[in-house]
Design an enzyme around this catalytic site. Sequence first.
Site, short mmCIF file in Angstrom:
data_model
loop_
_atom_site.label_atom_id
_atom_site.label_comp_id
_atom_site.label_asym_id
_atom_site.label_seq_id
_atom_site.Cartn_x
_atom_site.Cartn_y
_atom_site.Cartn_z
N ASP A 121 11.99 2.77 4.98
CA ASP A 121 11.52 1.38 4.95
C ASP A 121 12.66 0.45 5.36
O ASP A 121 13.79 0.60 4.88
CB ASP A 121 11.03 1.03 3.55
N ASP A 151 -7.81 -24.99 7.91
CA ASP A 151 -8.18 -23.60 8.20
C ASP A 151 -7.09 -22.89 9.00
O ASP A 151 -6.32 -23.52 9.73
CB ASP A 151 -9.51 -23.56 8.96
N TYR A 162 -1.36 -10.52 14.83
CA TYR A 162 -1.26 -9.33 13.96
C TYR A 162 -2.25 -8.26 14.39
O TYR A 162 -1.87 -7.10 14.62
CB TYR A 162 -1.51 -9.73 12.49
N THR A 219 -6.08 -1.03 10.42
CA THR A 219 -6.86 -2.08 9.76
C THR A 219 -8.21 -2.31 10.44
O THR A 219 -8.36 -2.08 11.64
CB THR A 219 -6.05 -3.39 9.78
N ASP A 220 -9.15 -2.84 9.66
CA ASP A 220 -10.46 -3.22 10.23
C ASP A 220 -10.33 -4.42 11.17
O ASP A 220 -11.24 -4.69 11.96
CB ASP A 220 -11.49 -3.50 9.12
N GLU A 221 -9.21 -5.16 11.08
CA GLU A 221 -9.07 -6.39 11.89
C GLU A 221 -9.03 -6.10 13.38
O GLU A 221 -9.25 -7.01 14.19
CB GLU A 221 -7.83 -7.19 11.47
N PHE A 254 2.86 3.64 7.35
CA PHE A 254 2.40 2.36 6.79
C PHE A 254 3.23 1.19 7.35
O PHE A 254 2.83 0.04 7.19
CB PHE A 254 2.59 2.33 5.27
N ILE A 272 0.84 -1.21 0.00
CA ILE A 272 0.00 0.00 0.00
C ILE A 272 0.87 1.26 0.00
O ILE A 272 0.59 2.23 -0.72
CB ILE A 272 -0.96 0.01 1.21
N LYS A 278 -1.67 -4.46 15.93
CA LYS A 278 -2.16 -3.24 15.28
C LYS A 278 -3.07 -2.47 16.25
O LYS A 278 -3.01 -1.23 16.32
CB LYS A 278 -2.91 -3.57 13.98
P1 NAD Z 1 3.29 -4.81 3.46
O1 NAD Z 1 3.67 -5.93 4.34
O2 NAD Z 1 3.15 -5.03 2.00
O3 NAD Z 1 4.35 -3.60 3.63
C1 NAD Z 1 4.87 -3.23 4.88
C2 NAD Z 1 6.12 -2.40 4.63
O4 NAD Z 1 6.65 -1.99 5.90
C3 NAD Z 1 7.24 -3.17 3.92
O5 NAD Z 1 7.80 -2.36 2.90
C4 NAD Z 1 8.25 -3.44 5.02
O6 NAD Z 1 9.58 -3.53 4.55
C5 NAD Z 1 8.05 -2.22 5.90
N1 NAD Z 1 8.48 -2.45 7.29
C6 NAD Z 1 8.22 -3.54 8.08
N2 NAD Z 1 8.79 -3.37 9.28
C7 NAD Z 1 9.37 -2.15 9.28
C8 NAD Z 1 10.10 -1.41 10.24
N3 NAD Z 1 10.33 -1.90 11.47
N4 NAD Z 1 10.57 -0.19 9.91
C9 NAD Z 1 10.36 0.32 8.66
N5 NAD Z 1 9.69 -0.35 7.70
C10 NAD Z 1 9.20 -1.56 8.01
O7 NAD Z 1 1.96 -4.21 4.09
P2 NAD Z 1 0.74 -3.47 3.38
O8 NAD Z 1 -0.27 -4.47 2.99
O9 NAD Z 1 1.27 -2.52 2.38
O10 NAD Z 1 0.17 -2.67 4.64
C11 NAD Z 1 0.63 -1.37 4.96
C12 NAD Z 1 -0.07 -0.89 6.20
O11 NAD Z 1 -1.49 -0.88 5.98
C13 NAD Z 1 0.13 -1.79 7.42
O12 NAD Z 1 0.25 -0.97 8.56
C14 NAD Z 1 -1.13 -2.64 7.49
O13 NAD Z 1 -1.41 -3.01 8.81
C15 NAD Z 1 -2.16 -1.66 6.96
N6 NAD Z 1 -3.33 -2.25 6.28
C16 NAD Z 1 -3.17 -3.19 5.31
C17 NAD Z 1 -4.31 -3.68 4.64
C18 NAD Z 1 -4.20 -4.70 3.53
O14 NAD Z 1 -5.23 -5.20 3.07
N7 NAD Z 1 -3.02 -5.01 3.03
C19 NAD Z 1 -5.57 -3.21 5.00
C20 NAD Z 1 -5.69 -2.26 6.02
C21 NAD Z 1 -4.55 -1.78 6.64
O1 DAU Z 2 -8.73 -6.64 6.73
C1 DAU Z 2 -7.54 -5.96 6.48
C2 DAU Z 2 -6.40 -6.94 6.52
O2 DAU Z 2 -6.48 -7.69 5.30
C3 DAU Z 2 -5.03 -6.29 6.65
O3 DAU Z 2 -4.97 -5.62 7.88
C4 DAU Z 2 -3.91 -7.32 6.55
O4 DAU Z 2 -2.66 -6.69 6.58
C5 DAU Z 2 -4.08 -8.06 5.24
O5 DAU Z 2 -3.11 -9.08 5.13
C6 DAU Z 2 -5.48 -8.67 5.12
O6 DAU Z 2 -5.66 -9.73 6.10
P1 DAU Z 2 -6.43 -11.09 5.71
O7 DAU Z 2 -6.03 -12.14 6.66
O8 DAU Z 2 -7.89 -10.83 5.54
O9 DAU Z 2 -5.81 -11.32 4.23
P2 DAU Z 2 -5.26 -12.63 3.49
O10 DAU Z 2 -5.04 -12.23 2.07
O11 DAU Z 2 -4.15 -13.26 4.23
O12 DAU Z 2 -6.53 -13.59 3.54
C7 DAU Z 2 -7.76 -13.19 3.01
C8 DAU Z 2 -8.76 -14.32 3.28
O13 DAU Z 2 -8.41 -15.44 2.46
C9 DAU Z 2 -8.74 -14.81 4.71
O14 DAU Z 2 -10.06 -15.18 5.09
C10 DAU Z 2 -7.84 -16.05 4.66
C11 DAU Z 2 -8.12 -16.60 3.27
N1 DAU Z 2 -6.98 -17.30 2.61
C12 DAU Z 2 -5.77 -16.66 2.59
C13 DAU Z 2 -4.68 -17.28 2.01
C14 DAU Z 2 -3.34 -16.58 1.96
C15 DAU Z 2 -7.16 -18.54 2.03
O15 DAU Z 2 -8.30 -19.09 2.05
N2 DAU Z 2 -6.08 -19.15 1.45
C16 DAU Z 2 -4.84 -18.58 1.42
O16 DAU Z 2 -3.89 -19.20 0.89
#
Ligand code: NAD
Ligand code: DAU
Length: 360
Positions: free
Chosen positions: A31, A289, A158, A132-134, A79, A11, A162
């Site tokens: 980063d 699961d 996780y 995050t919504d989690e 982030f 992101i 958060k």
């Molecule tokens: P990501 O894992 O792809 O990226 C995380 C980045 O943070 C990486 O570039 C990593 O190198 C860097 N990082 C990790 N530890 C660090 C540290 N100690 N110091 C500096 N940099 C560090 O994650 P993402 O999916 O891009 O998520 C970004 C943010 O958004 C996170 O805080 C996550 O909780 C939040 N978020 C993610 C989602 C999603 O669906 N991916 C949804 C809602 C919120």
């Molecule tokens: O809701 C926001 C969150 O979404 C972020 O805060 C997290 O950083 C991000 O990783 C994501 O978390 P989820 O656990 O929802 O995402 P993931 O892609 O890991 O899994 C999405 C759904 O799919 C979850 O119900 C688990 C399922 N899954 C995931 C993987 C990797 C599978 O069924 N098979 C898989 O191999």
Amino acid sequence: MILVTGGAGFIGANFVLDWLAQSDEPVITLDKLTYAGNPENLQSLQGDARHTLVQGDIGDRDLVAQLLATHQPRAVINFAAESHVDRSIHGPGDFIQTNIVGTFNLLEAVRGYWSGLAATEKAAFRFLHVSTDEVYGSLKKDDPAFTESSHIEPNSPYSASKAASDHLVRAWHHTYGLPVLTTNCSNNYGPYHFPEKLIPLLIVNSLAGKPLPVYGDGQQIRDWLYVKDHCSAIRRVLEAGRLGEIYNVGGWNEKANLDIVHTVCALLDELRPRADGQPYKNQITYVTDRPGHDRRYAIDARKLESELGWKPAETFETGIRKTVLWYLDNPAWVAHVQSGSYRDWVSKQYGSVAHDKVAA
Ligand code: NAD
Ligand code: DAU
């Protein structure tokens, strides 16, 4: 200028790219470049004087203080995090360290910098924490979507880490007056998404002829938002959000995991049919699961919509098509992220399943 932490991740990189596509205000990206941080995500900015990538840890208070003093940003957007639920189950330590201790150190460095600013800069400064919504836990089928006042009930290492970071951010505002904003967003998808997460894993495994692992019954629900819509929400909150407030971000796109799998398979059948003419859904494989697996997330984003006038630009249908096309158009990026450490993760998480070629 702004300081973006975690800007080489999924992101964060989308945010930095979109920011510099829309404005000339420079960005410093800090980063740590963990397995999830990929400088290639920012390759298009190489030689661009508006962008600087610094490798370092948000937990390194001296480094952050020095960056802040040197570059004098008007905002920090955080982030940086360990972000993968499954990894947090295998090894929660890094999540505690970065998401909690790291956020604490970052807040302290930012507080030191902000305290020393002149009155005008001090009033204009913002610390935006991306969450995050989690943190709200899991919903039952007919529960209303999460609002900003829903209980904080995190269920995984996780989400607990958060939630803890969100609490620290809140406390630094309440106690020290630090001008903070927090966003809690639903599941993102789009370009540069590391293929340990569901949607990119499905695309990458489909094309490689590997199984598509579905946890449990596949009926868990997530609320999906195209990553660029998350970025536009963050820009809007940074611009006009009320200090100390939380803004939920989501696209009103609740989907069961199995529906996501079928959608991705159908798009690939259309855009890159299998050589043997068989549908990609033949590669679906049910696996054990996730422990403590949250059943349903759904975000009520009405506060952001009504207060700040934000709306997502993409529907799920337009966003997922763009995403699949991006992966098809960027095989080199995919090949490069599938490094040795990524393969180690796949074998730890899925055992032999994800390595085996699918016969059907
Ligand atoms: P990501 O894992 O792809 O990226 C995380 C980045 O943070 C990486 O570039 C990593 O190198 C860097 N990082 C990790 N530890 C660090 C540290 N100690 N110091 C500096 N940099 C560090 O994650 P993402 O999916 O891009 O998520 C970004 C943010 O958004 C996170 O805080 C996550 O909780 C939040 N978020 C993610 C989602 C999603 O669906 N991916 C949804 C809602 C919120
Ligand atoms: O809701 C926001 C969150 O979404 C972020 O805060 C997290 O950083 C991000 O990783 C994501 O978390 P989820 O656990 O929802 O995402 P993931 O892609 O890991 O899994 C999405 C759904 O799919 C979850 O119900 C688990 C399922 N899954 C995931 C993987 C990797 C599978 O069924 N098979 C898989 O191999």
